[in-house]
Design an enzyme around this catalytic site. Sequence first.
Site, PDB file in Angstrom:
ATOM      1  N   CYS A 181       0.682  -1.408   0.118  1.00 47.13           N
ATOM      2  CA  CYS A 181      -0.383  -0.125  -0.141  1.00 47.13           C
ATOM      3  C   CYS A 181       1.003   1.127  -0.352  1.00 47.13           C
ATOM      4  CB  CYS A 181      -1.261  -0.151   1.632  1.00 47.13           C
ATOM      5  SG  CYS A 181       0.217   0.014   2.600  1.00 47.13           S
ATOM      6  N   HIS A 202       6.146  -7.065   7.614  1.00 46.89           N
ATOM      7  CA  HIS A 202       6.347  -8.664   7.675  1.00 46.89           C
ATOM      8  C   HIS A 202       6.717  -9.355   6.151  1.00 46.89           C
ATOM      9  CE1 HIS A 202       5.436  -8.297  11.688  1.00 46.89           C
ATOM     10  NE2 HIS A 202       3.683  -6.910  11.552  1.00 46.89           N
ATOM     11  N   HIS A 215       3.249   1.861  11.384  1.00 47.89           N
ATOM     12  CA  HIS A 215       2.546   2.076  12.923  1.00 47.89           C
ATOM     13  C   HIS A 215       2.501   3.186  13.521  1.00 47.89           C
ATOM     14  CE1 HIS A 215       1.594  -1.945  11.014  1.00 47.89           C
ATOM     15  NE2 HIS A 215       2.746  -2.816  11.337  1.00 47.89           N
ATOM     16  N   HIS A 223      -1.879  -3.453  19.319  1.00 42.44           N
ATOM     17  CA  HIS A 223      -1.590  -3.097  18.424  1.00 42.44           C
ATOM     18  C   HIS A 223      -0.913  -1.702  18.837  1.00 42.44           C
ATOM     19  CE1 HIS A 223      -1.270  -1.416  14.056  1.00 42.44           C
ATOM     20  NE2 HIS A 223      -1.678  -3.193  14.147  1.00 42.44           N
ATOM     21  N   GLU A 243      -0.276   0.561  16.135  1.00 40.75           N
ATOM     22  CA  GLU A 243      -1.059   1.663  16.358  1.00 40.75           C
ATOM     23  C   GLU A 243      -1.929   2.157  16.942  1.00 40.75           C
ATOM     24  OE1 GLU A 243      -2.734   1.303  12.097  1.00 40.75           O
ATOM     25  OE2 GLU A 243      -4.588   3.361  12.997  1.00 40.75           O
ATOM     26  N   THR A 283      -6.834   1.962  11.125  1.00 37.29           N
ATOM     27  CA  THR A 283      -6.563   2.327   9.945  1.00 37.29           C
ATOM     28  C   THR A 283      -7.426   0.534   9.188  1.00 37.29           C
ATOM     29  OG1 THR A 283      -4.547   1.307   9.634  1.00 37.29           O
ATOM     30  CG2 THR A 283      -5.085   4.121   9.682  1.00 37.29           C
ATOM     31  N   SER A 325       0.419 -14.399   5.799  1.00 37.82           N
ATOM     32  CA  SER A 325      -0.119 -13.273   5.425  1.00 37.82           C
ATOM     33  C   SER A 325      -1.956 -12.903   5.800  1.00 37.82           C
ATOM     34  CB  SER A 325       0.858 -12.234   3.924  1.00 37.82           C
ATOM     35  OG  SER A 325      -0.893 -11.342   4.249  1.00 37.82           O
ATOM     36  N   ASN A 358      -3.451 -10.883   5.177  1.00 39.96           N
ATOM     37  CA  ASN A 358      -4.306 -10.697   4.139  1.00 39.96           C
ATOM     38  C   ASN A 358      -4.158 -11.091   2.457  1.00 39.96           C
ATOM     39  OD1 ASN A 358      -3.221  -8.691   2.166  1.00 39.96           O
ATOM     40  ND2 ASN A 358      -2.005  -8.021   3.861  1.00 39.96           N
ATOM     41  N   SER A 364       2.023  -7.056   1.918  1.00 42.61           N
ATOM     42  CA  SER A 364       3.766  -6.971   2.601  1.00 42.61           C
ATOM     43  C   SER A 364       4.017  -7.543   1.697  1.00 42.61           C
ATOM     44  CB  SER A 364       3.379  -7.688   4.145  1.00 42.61           C
ATOM     45  OG  SER A 364       3.195  -8.405   3.627  1.00 42.61           O
TER      46      SER A 364
HETATM   47  S1  F3S Z   1       0.460   1.795   6.173  1.00 36.67           S
HETATM   48 FE1  F3S Z   1      -1.334   0.639   4.206  1.00 36.67          FE
HETATM   49  S2  F3S Z   1      -2.507  -0.174   4.973  1.00 36.67           S
HETATM   50 FE2  F3S Z   1      -3.458   1.696   4.486  1.00 36.67          FE
HETATM   51  S3  F3S Z   1      -3.076   3.734   6.575  1.00 36.67           S
HETATM   52 FE3  F3S Z   1      -1.075   3.539   5.451  1.00 36.67          FE
HETATM   53  S4  F3S Z   1      -1.695   3.090   3.400  1.00 36.67           S
END
Ligand code: F3S
Lengths: 291, 291
Positions: free
Chosen positions: B16, B52, B84, B134, B136, B170, B226, B228, B270
Amino acid sequence: MGNSLEIIVAKRAGFCFGVKRAVDLAFDAANKNSQKGDVRCCSVYTLGPIIHNPQVIEKLKSEGVEPTDDIDNPNIKTIIIRTHGVQQEISERLSQKGYEVIDATCPFVKKAQQYAKLLKEEGYQIVIIGDKGHPEVKGLMSYAGKDVIVVNKEDSLPSLKSRVGFIVQTTQPLDVLKKFISEAVEQVKELKVFNTICNSTALRLKETKDMTKDVDLMIVVGGKNSANTTQLTQLCNSVSIPAYHIETASEIREEWFSNVKKVGITAGASTPDWIISDVEKRIRDIGGRGL
Amino acid sequence: MGNSLEIIVAKRAGFCFGVKRAVDLAFDAANKNSQKGDVRCCSVYTLGPIIHNPQVIEKLKSEGVEPTDDIDNPNIKTIIIRTHGVQQEISERLSQKGYEVIDATCPFVKKAQQYAKLLKEEGYQIVIIGDKGHPEVKGLMSYAGKDVIVVNKEDSLPSLKSRVGFIVQTTQPLDVLKKFISEAVEQVKELKVFNTICNSTALRLKETKDMTKDVDLMIVVGGKNSANTTQLTQLCNSVSIPAYHIETASEIREEWFSNVKKVGITAGASTPDWIISDVEKRIRDIGGRGL
Ligand code: F3S
Ligand code: F3S
């Protein structure tokens, strides 16, 4: 048998806080006016009927306070703003005209108006939940500015900006607010919600419901076309408690009370105390005669 | 047959925005360090693993950037904060220690931290929706102050004050935010919600789903553990598109592609670009041999 009939009157029967305050302010104005010897000169007006109850309107008229829809009416010296409040422009025009303005806007509505103004100053896109045609909402809209969005129960939200503020017409149900903020949070980054719903109606319904557990019969007092009075009667029916919806004490019939040990009295938001007292007195008389 | 196999790579496959930025900053730091002749002196550290993904961590290590959990580690000259973010206290201590701090906190997380601070300054009672353990959320909590309330999916809200502000980890789903603001509006008068949910995961899933309508086979690239990435594979299965979950190109088998005309490649958050490129290249080679 003496007082074999027990009577309970709901604490929240009749006027809510805002309506009581407004009606008191109107009678105070009438009183003050008559002390000046002005009674029947009709210089005191309410902007629209102060309340949807013919007995109250008549009583005020007999004391020299009349409703008017025309703010340019040349007889006006004193004008009373009712609980719903008015548009900012009208409020300004009333002052410009040099009238004595008695502002009976319900303090809860006033607060909602201030929140609308605040949200506008803070640059939020404003959504009002309520009925566009209702005087309270018209007033709120004037404080929210020309870009305001008004949505009612069945509506969907249009596409919104990233920062949105919500205010709610005081009589809306909570579920409608929940629906719209759930929808809004799907599209916006920042949401500021003033929950301006007044809990007066919800509390009156709750009190009446609790009461039905304890009585054999309910007397519901209020205008036959009063929505919130009808709602009280329906509530009694829904829990299978016999209930009579009456407008005044004169409708009461003695036979309703045979076999009744405990009767509850409740009343809609536009029913004045004196009518509730009349009803209570009449039932006490019947009870006193021993059923 | 030539290039009979058509390959589509999801635009949102892999990192991301925030992770890409953080990994780039880490490699930049490594690069800068090696230009100073410092490579392998291990003076550049990430506070915890930057991501990760073992391949990325290894690559960074070979360029002189290592993870550490000890901010007092005497070898530190430069320290990188990962996406984070960190608690305010830790951020202050890192500066006090005179380290060069490279702040790779995702700008979206940074914004959420600033909202927490703002809500505190504005006197709201603050609720954070997310997982207390977590990193964050720990960071957000430090900006929200000691009275902060943290709730996770299954929790109920405690009794709240009249003015409440919400921020959200988030990676939380939107439905959880909706649930909590619906609950909150029942008890509070003023609600300020910063919807700090990042839509990166939702958009990646949506893109992959759209892709499945158009291909015969999906290759999903990412760590076997992972969450996701696994979610992407499950999504393909749920719409009955055959899908292989692989970590690297070496796992690809030629026979998967017999009878396949169009293959889609997607990857978890990741998974670095170079691994996705390797996968694409390997499939292109197979296609080039003509199936
Ligand atoms: S790390 Fe990535 S998942 Fe969203 S909050 Fe930032 S773009
Ligand atoms: S007029 Fe009555 S119903 Fe509530 S908003 Fe004011 S107390």
